[in-house]
Design an enzyme around this catalytic site. Structure first.
Site, PDB file in Angstrom:
ATOM      1  N   ASN A   7     -45.562  12.277  -1.676  1.00 51.77           N
ATOM      2  CA  ASN A   7     -46.973  12.651  -1.711  1.00 51.77           C
ATOM      3  C   ASN A   7     -47.870  11.552  -1.122  1.00 51.77           C
ATOM      4  OD1 ASN A   7     -49.357  14.323  -2.581  1.00 51.77           O
ATOM      5  ND2 ASN A   7     -47.719  15.434  -3.606  1.00 51.77           N
ATOM      6  N   ARG A   8     -49.194  11.685  -1.348  1.00 52.51           N
ATOM      7  CA  ARG A   8     -50.142  10.808  -0.660  1.00 52.51           C
ATOM      8  C   ARG A   8     -50.433   9.534  -1.429  1.00 52.51           C
ATOM      9  NH1 ARG A   8     -51.221  15.615   0.321  1.00 52.51           N
ATOM     10  NH2 ARG A   8     -51.425  16.314   2.485  1.00 52.51           N
ATOM     11  N   HIS A  41     -45.647  10.949   2.011  1.00 49.89           N
ATOM     12  CA  HIS A  41     -44.193  11.188   1.964  1.00 49.89           C
ATOM     13  C   HIS A  41     -43.370  10.065   2.604  1.00 49.89           C
ATOM     14  CE1 HIS A  41     -44.897  14.985   0.170  1.00 49.89           C
ATOM     15  NE2 HIS A  41     -44.958  15.741   1.246  1.00 49.89           N
ATOM     16  N   HIS A  84     -38.119  18.572  -0.357  1.00 48.89           N
ATOM     17  CA  HIS A  84     -39.181  19.389   0.244  1.00 48.89           C
ATOM     18  C   HIS A  84     -38.615  20.659   0.880  1.00 48.89           C
ATOM     19  CE1 HIS A  84     -43.017  20.424   1.831  1.00 48.89           C
ATOM     20  NE2 HIS A  84     -43.525  19.207   1.820  1.00 48.89           N
ATOM     21  N   TYR A  90     -38.206  24.609   1.631  1.00 51.03           N
ATOM     22  CA  TYR A  90     -39.063  25.787   1.758  1.00 51.03           C
ATOM     23  C   TYR A  90     -38.223  27.002   1.366  1.00 51.03           C
ATOM     24  CZ  TYR A  90     -42.563  23.181   4.523  1.00 51.03           C
ATOM     25  OH  TYR A  90     -43.535  22.306   4.950  1.00 51.03           O
ATOM     26  N   ASP A 123     -51.950  24.207  -2.541  1.00 51.69           N
ATOM     27  CA  ASP A 123     -51.234  22.975  -2.198  1.00 51.69           C
ATOM     28  C   ASP A 123     -51.700  21.941  -3.200  1.00 51.69           C
ATOM     29  OD1 ASP A 123     -49.783  20.936  -1.111  1.00 51.69           O
ATOM     30  OD2 ASP A 123     -50.985  20.739   0.715  1.00 51.69           O
ATOM     31  N   GLN A 181     -45.355  19.846  -7.317  1.00 52.07           N
ATOM     32  CA  GLN A 181     -46.199  20.239  -6.193  1.00 52.07           C
ATOM     33  C   GLN A 181     -45.893  21.686  -5.853  1.00 52.07           C
ATOM     34  OE1 GLN A 181     -48.362  17.937  -4.881  1.00 52.07           O
ATOM     35  NE2 GLN A 181     -49.300  19.288  -3.356  1.00 52.07           N
ATOM     36  N   GLU A 206     -41.933  21.306  -5.681  1.00 49.67           N
ATOM     37  CA  GLU A 206     -41.383  19.954  -5.589  1.00 49.67           C
ATOM     38  C   GLU A 206     -41.658  19.161  -6.869  1.00 49.67           C
ATOM     39  OE1 GLU A 206     -43.017  18.360  -1.675  1.00 49.67           O
ATOM     40  OE2 GLU A 206     -43.833  20.397  -1.789  1.00 49.67           O
TER      41      GLU A 206
END
Length: 345
Positions: free
Chosen positions: A80-81, A106, A176, A178, A240, A277, A309
């Site tokens: 993450n950020r 990330h 991560h 999908y 998100d 997440q 996540e």
């Protein structure tokens, strides 16, 4: 067990061999490649057919040549950020790689997703992949030795992460992937039903940096009762966001989320982490180069998959009230999550 026996050579990146490993049970199969320790495919046995429920690419070259960063891979060194791509630790300022507006996302441009892991151990149902990242990589202090073990147990796919560092640093790992429970090629996931056991989220500003506020879920973000994704997205827009999970008292590991496809395939996410997440795939087919969204013989469109996540709450280094991502020498970072797949008749 010997790493070579069950690991097929898939190609070569930066002079290192990349292997593809397939794990199998009677209900579940997973293809994992050692570049980024990526989930390339996850096949669920659905009424006699194997359905591949994860987005991925058919060849190694597609990952390295125009592939999407963090596409089904392990995310690290810190998921993450991190706001303004810098942090202070023990009085020392560290400047990180800037790769998301003014922020670090990330693990940076050359995060774990872009690195070749070693296949340390492999059997029919389990593989352990290891990575050493040097001191100073992407601006992080400390040499980090990280590992991820994927294990299949009946209908469960387990993720076990561990890391140690020789200097104080930040570590938070996740995967991560999908997901699309109808099959990766089968259209958008807005017909899936999602439940997330969380009463709050970590709020973000317009640059997606964490503010420290923990608003109660409401409107389209309230997933405490199962919601059709189309209804949630129609009400509140694409999601998100990090959900602050409601951990039952005394529980180490607990049910975080349940995703159900229209084909009655269920995926539960269990974890020991405090956050999840939730990303409803608004970027799929709509951002970045087209090469990101073609794979395994098809083209993926907007909302073509969802990411769930498990993680520490983002940017904990700047928010001391969050569970800390700081890892010190002598400590071990650990994270255990698993996905339980079920098919209703």
């Amino acid at each position: 067990s010997s790493a070579s026996s069950a690991a097929m050579l898939w190609g070569n990146v930066d002079g290192k061999d990349v292997h593809l490993v397939t794990l199998k049970t009677e209900k579940l199969e997973a293809d994992i490649c050692s570049l980024g320790a990526a989930l390339v495919a996850v096949r669920v046995k659905v009424r006699g057919d194997w359905i591949d429920v994860v987005l991925g690419y058919e060849s190694l070259e597609r990952y390295t040549n125009g592939g999407k960063p963090n596409f089904g891979t392990v995310v690290g060194r810190c998921a993450n950020r991190i706001a303004n791509a810098s942090f202070e630790l023990d009085g020392e300022e560290h400047k990180l790689d800037i790769n998301n507006g003014n922020h670090h996302l990330h693990g940076g441009t050359k995060g774990f997703y872009s690195q070749v892991f070693d296949v340390a151990d492999v059997s029919d149902k389990q593989v352990t992949l290891t990575l050493s990242e040097p001191d100073g990589a992407m601006g992080y202090p400390g040499k980090v030795d990280a590992s991820v073990t994927y294990e299949l147990n009946d209908g469960e796919l387990h993720f076990r992460y561990a890391a140690a560092s020789d200097k104080p640093t930040l570590v938070s790992m996740t995967n991560h992937a999908y997901w699309n429970l109808k099959g990766h090629q089968a259209g958008d996931v807005l017909d899936h039903v999602l439940m997330v056991k969380a009463s709050r989220t970590t709020a973000t500003d317009e640059t997606l940096a964490i503010t420290g506020e923990l608003p109660e879920v409401s409107g389209g973000l309230d997933l405490r009762e199962p919601r059709l994704l189309k209804e949630a997205v129609d009400e509140g827009g694409p999601i998100d966001r990090n959900y602050c999970l409601d951990r039952p008292k005394g529980a180490g590991e607990f049910l975080a989320a349940r995703l159900v496809g229209p084909n009655k395939v269920t995926m539960e996410v269990w974890t020991d982490q405090p956050g999840l997440q939730v990303f409803t795939g608004s970027n799929v087919g709509s951002t970045g180069p087209g090469t990101w969204w073609h794979g395994k013989g098809c083209e993926w469109k907007q909302f073509g998959a969802i990411c769930l996540e498990p993680q520490l709450w983002p940017d904990g280094v700047h928010h001391p009230e969050f569970q800390s991502p700081i890892l010190r020498p002598g400590e071990t970072y650990q994270h255990h999550s698993w996905h339980l797949f079920r098919v209703e008749d």
